[in-house]
Scaffold this motif. Structure first.
Motif, PDB file in Angstrom:
ATOM      1  N   ALA A  46       0.635  -1.204  -0.080  1.00  0.00           N
ATOM      2  CA  ALA A  46       0.005   0.129  -0.184  1.00  0.00           C
ATOM      3  C   ALA A  46       0.957   1.190  -0.144  1.00  0.00           C
ATOM      4  O   ALA A  46       1.815   1.351   0.413  1.00  0.00           O
ATOM      5  CB  ALA A  46      -0.990  -0.126   1.219  1.00  0.00           C
ATOM      6  N   GLY A  48       0.031   4.272   1.383  1.00  0.00           N
ATOM      7  CA  GLY A  48       0.055   4.953   2.826  1.00  0.00           C
ATOM      8  C   GLY A  48      -1.004   4.297   3.363  1.00  0.00           C
ATOM      9  O   GLY A  48      -1.909   3.842   2.957  1.00  0.00           O
ATOM     10  N   GLY A  49      -0.954   4.583   4.845  1.00  0.00           N
ATOM     11  CA  GLY A  49      -2.000   3.981   5.674  1.00  0.00           C
ATOM     12  C   GLY A  49      -2.065   2.529   5.650  1.00  0.00           C
ATOM     13  O   GLY A  49      -3.253   1.929   5.784  1.00  0.00           O
ATOM     14  N   ALA A  50      -1.014   1.725   5.683  1.00  0.00           N
ATOM     15  CA  ALA A  50      -0.751   0.309   5.479  1.00  0.00           C
ATOM     16  C   ALA A  50      -1.357  -0.314   6.989  1.00  0.00           C
ATOM     17  O   ALA A  50      -2.110  -1.049   6.874  1.00  0.00           O
ATOM     18  CB  ALA A  50       0.346  -0.025   5.453  1.00  0.00           C
ATOM     19  N   ILE A  52      -3.746   1.268   8.798  1.00  0.00           N
ATOM     20  CA  ILE A  52      -4.929   1.345   8.865  1.00  0.00           C
ATOM     21  C   ILE A  52      -5.746   0.276   8.169  1.00  0.00           C
ATOM     22  O   ILE A  52      -6.665  -0.178   8.596  1.00  0.00           O
ATOM     23  CB  ILE A  52      -5.537   2.866   8.334  1.00  0.00           C
ATOM     24  CG1 ILE A  52      -5.025   3.877   9.195  1.00  0.00           C
ATOM     25  CG2 ILE A  52      -6.840   2.825   8.199  1.00  0.00           C
ATOM     26  CD1 ILE A  52      -5.011   5.038   8.591  1.00  0.00           C
ATOM     27  N   ARG A 125       7.746   8.370   2.014  1.00  0.00           N
ATOM     28  CA  ARG A 125       6.541   8.274   1.202  1.00  0.00           C
ATOM     29  C   ARG A 125       6.752   9.087   0.004  1.00  0.00           C
ATOM     30  O   ARG A 125       7.446  10.263   0.211  1.00  0.00           O
ATOM     31  CB  ARG A 125       5.315   8.327   1.916  1.00  0.00           C
ATOM     32  CG  ARG A 125       5.254   9.576   2.334  1.00  0.00           C
ATOM     33  CD  ARG A 125       3.997   9.854   3.277  1.00  0.00           C
ATOM     34  NE  ARG A 125       2.723   9.184   2.785  1.00  0.00           N
ATOM     35  CZ  ARG A 125       1.645   9.080   3.659  1.00  0.00           C
ATOM     36  NH1 ARG A 125       1.576   9.505   4.845  1.00  0.00           N
ATOM     37  NH2 ARG A 125       0.791   8.492   3.069  1.00  0.00           N
ATOM     38  N   GLN A 126       6.534   8.523  -1.193  1.00  0.00           N
ATOM     39  CA  GLN A 126       6.616   9.446  -2.426  1.00  0.00           C
ATOM     40  C   GLN A 126       5.188   9.253  -3.104  1.00  0.00           C
ATOM     41  O   GLN A 126       5.044   8.191  -3.503  1.00  0.00           O
ATOM     42  CB  GLN A 126       7.730   8.935  -3.252  1.00  0.00           C
ATOM     43  CG  GLN A 126       9.140   9.070  -2.741  1.00  0.00           C
ATOM     44  CD  GLN A 126       9.477  10.505  -2.859  1.00  0.00           C
ATOM     45  OE1 GLN A 126       9.274  11.206  -3.921  1.00  0.00           O
ATOM     46  NE2 GLN A 126       9.894  11.234  -1.838  1.00  0.00           N
ATOM     47  N   PHE A 127       4.572  10.256  -3.506  1.00  0.00           N
ATOM     48  CA  PHE A 127       3.434  10.272  -4.132  1.00  0.00           C
ATOM     49  C   PHE A 127       3.443  10.914  -5.547  1.00  0.00           C
ATOM     50  O   PHE A 127       4.304  11.816  -5.679  1.00  0.00           O
ATOM     51  CB  PHE A 127       2.139  10.968  -3.381  1.00  0.00           C
ATOM     52  CG  PHE A 127       1.710  10.139  -2.303  1.00  0.00           C
ATOM     53  CD1 PHE A 127       0.492   9.528  -2.511  1.00  0.00           C
ATOM     54  CD2 PHE A 127       2.178  10.466  -1.052  1.00  0.00           C
ATOM     55  CE1 PHE A 127       0.140   8.726  -1.437  1.00  0.00           C
ATOM     56  CE2 PHE A 127       1.805   9.534   0.148  1.00  0.00           C
ATOM     57  CZ  PHE A 127       0.716   8.812  -0.323  1.00  0.00           C
TER      58      PHE A 127
ATOM     59  N   ASN B  82      -6.766   4.312   2.271  1.00  0.00           N
ATOM     60  CA  ASN B  82      -7.101   3.877   3.597  1.00  0.00           C
ATOM     61  C   ASN B  82      -7.300   4.963   4.409  1.00  0.00           C
ATOM     62  O   ASN B  82      -6.696   4.993   5.518  1.00  0.00           O
ATOM     63  CB  ASN B  82      -5.666   3.051   4.162  1.00  0.00           C
ATOM     64  CG  ASN B  82      -5.319   2.049   3.205  1.00  0.00           C
ATOM     65  OD1 ASN B  82      -6.412   1.110   2.902  1.00  0.00           O
ATOM     66  ND2 ASN B  82      -4.119   1.739   2.776  1.00  0.00           N
ATOM     67  N   LEU B  97      -4.421  11.433   5.170  1.00  0.00           N
ATOM     68  CA  LEU B  97      -4.400  10.450   4.145  1.00  0.00           C
ATOM     69  C   LEU B  97      -5.060  10.407   2.799  1.00  0.00           C
ATOM     70  O   LEU B  97      -5.053   9.982   2.057  1.00  0.00           O
ATOM     71  CB  LEU B  97      -4.278   8.893   4.523  1.00  0.00           C
ATOM     72  CG  LEU B  97      -3.337   8.570   5.504  1.00  0.00           C
ATOM     73  CD1 LEU B  97      -3.814   7.061   6.212  1.00  0.00           C
ATOM     74  CD2 LEU B  97      -1.892   8.449   5.158  1.00  0.00           C
ATOM     75  N   CYS B 172       5.217  12.041  -8.255  1.00  0.00           N
ATOM     76  CA  CYS B 172       4.160  12.925  -8.778  1.00  0.00           C
ATOM     77  C   CYS B 172       4.443  14.500  -8.704  1.00  0.00           C
ATOM     78  O   CYS B 172       3.946  15.060  -9.500  1.00  0.00           O
ATOM     79  CB  CYS B 172       2.979  12.319  -8.037  1.00  0.00           C
ATOM     80  SG  CYS B 172       2.533  10.727  -8.133  1.00  0.00           S
TER      81      CYS B 172
END
Ligand code: SF4
Ligand code: SF4
Lengths: 127, 283
Positions: A46, A48-50, A52, A125-127, B82, B97, B172
């Motif tokens: 995932a 992010g939020g793994a 959760i 993290r990289q989006f 999530n 998030l 991104c």
């Protein structure tokens, strides 16, 4: 009572995976330590939020007790809202962790042990 | 014309180039400098603008009406990020998030989800002498840079020459920053790491269909590999800034190169003319 253990493999002999959200497998066991099922954790991939998503998975599976190493604050909130009891374990195998719990030697956890994004590895993290 | 200044990695001197270009041109034509490196905007350190306006950038995130919710779990299932969890008789939202996609509210069968604004950053605008400056700042701990970058780019005016300081890297936010530019300047160093990251950055510009040129910063006699790569790929090396202790000291003190060493002004002006020429010819 269903117990989930974060593990590096799908068996009782597998090592405990200390990362909750990014563990490889959840080994689900019954009250006597028998395996019910082993679920690969999709959250490893995932973005992010793994934590959760892992917590949601355990809720959907009707888990009541979790044995793991490190839990981040977001996952902690979800797990606690669902009333899942969390124990921190430092033993090596899933089997040993379940025995520790049975003998009442497991350490209960009530707050996050790490910040969010623990287990991300270098670079964040990289989006 | 819109020119983005990017680099495959941080610390190549990208901002220095962007700032020097803006200052070299600033005296003669109306220039807009858009600092899209929203996680670490530092163009202001060199340009020292006076900001007169600030606007918030928000994202629409879900808010649950617990009176209507039946805890069906649809929202948690549908969210790709999530950002929602349904834990027994409780719905937890993690706005940091959330990507603001609106899927959860659209698919909630009970109409229990309302969308409320959640601040993720600000856009400041003002002037630095003759240069119009706009800077985006992502709030700490917020992972979503592209909406802030897009908010900065909305300030771009079609009748002005626009210089975009893009974030480093190839993810991104970089795409969001350079997308829609007429040309992209890629700043690199003549090292193996520099070359590796340059290649990744070139891929990004190619995918977006933006022509690019390379600037070699801290150039020494070891530029060979970068030049060879550029030659093979048909990418022009448009400028070389030699390695020089005096330049390094100048950056460290927050001085733009062209102000301390005005002999560089013509080089940056020529660079701009060359880019204009290439864009017109459609290279
Ligand atoms: S989809 Fe709507 S009704 Fe279902 S849990 Fe989410 S908020 Fe509640
Ligand atoms: S708006 Fe989209 S990203 Fe945000 S919580 Fe809803 S489904 Fe998830």
């Amino acid at each position: 009572m269903k117990i989930a253990v974060t593990a590096q493999g799908p068996s009782l002999e597998a090592s405990v995976d200390p990362r909750f959200g990014r563990c490889s497998y959840f080994v689900i066991a019954g009250p006597d330590g028998e395996i019910i099922e082993a679920i690969p954790n999709d959250g490893v991939a995932a973005g992010g939020g793994a934590g959760i998503s892992a917590a949601q998975l355990l809720i959907n599976k009707g888990i009541e007790v979790l044995l793991t190493g490190q839990v981040g604050p977001n996952a902690m909130r979800v797990l606690q809202s669902a009333g899942i009891k969390i124990y921190q374990t430092a033993v090596s195998t899933v089997k040993a962790a379940l025995e520790e719990l049975k003998e009442g030697k497991a350490t209960p956890l009530s707050g996050a042990t790490v910040g969010p994004h623990f287990g991300w590895g270098r670079g964040g993290r990289q989006f | 014309m819109k020119v983005a200044v990017a680099s495959g990695k941080g610390g190549t001197g990208k901002t220095t180039v962007a700032v020097s270009l803006a200052l070299a041109l600033g005296g003669s034509v109306p220039i807009q400098f858009l600092d899209c490196d929203v996680e670490e905007p530092n163009g202001h350190l060199f340009l020292k603008p006076v900001y007169t306006r600030e606007e918030e950038v928000t994202l629409l995130v879900p808010e649950i009406d617990e009176n209507k919710c039946n805890y069906c779990g649809t929202c948690a299932k549908i969210c790709n990020f999530n950002a929602i969890a349904v834990a027994g008789r409780k719905v937890l939202v993690f706005p940091e998030l959330c990507h603001g996609c609106g899927a959860c509210s659209r698919f909630c069968p009970e109409g229990a989800i309302r969308e409320v604004p959640f601040r993720i950053g600000v856009v400041a605008s003002g002037r630095a002498g003759s240069i119009e400056m706009v800077e985006g700042r992502l709030d700490i701990g917020k992972p979503l840079a592209p909406p802030v970058i897009k908010a900065v780019k909305k300030h771009a005016q079609p009748d002005k020459d626009v210089i975009i300081d893009a974030p480093p890297g190839t993810s991104c936010p970089v795409v969001a920053a350079i997308n829609g530019s007429d040309f992209c300047l890629l700043v690199t160093e003549p090292t193996p790491f520099g070359l590796y990251d340059l290649k990744l950055a070139v891929e990004v510009t190619r995918e977006l269909g933006i022509p690019c040129g390379v600037i070699i910063n801290r150039s020494t006699s070891t530029d060979g590999d970068v030049e060879k790569y550029c030659y093979q790929e048909g990418i022009p090396v448009v400028l070389k800034i030699p390695f020089d202790q005096r330049y390094a000291a100048c950056y460290a003190q927050g001085h733009p190169l062209v102000l301390k060493f005005p002999e560089w002004i013509p080089a940056f002006k020529e660079l701009w003319q060359r880019i204009v020429g290439m864009v017109k010819k459609g290279v």
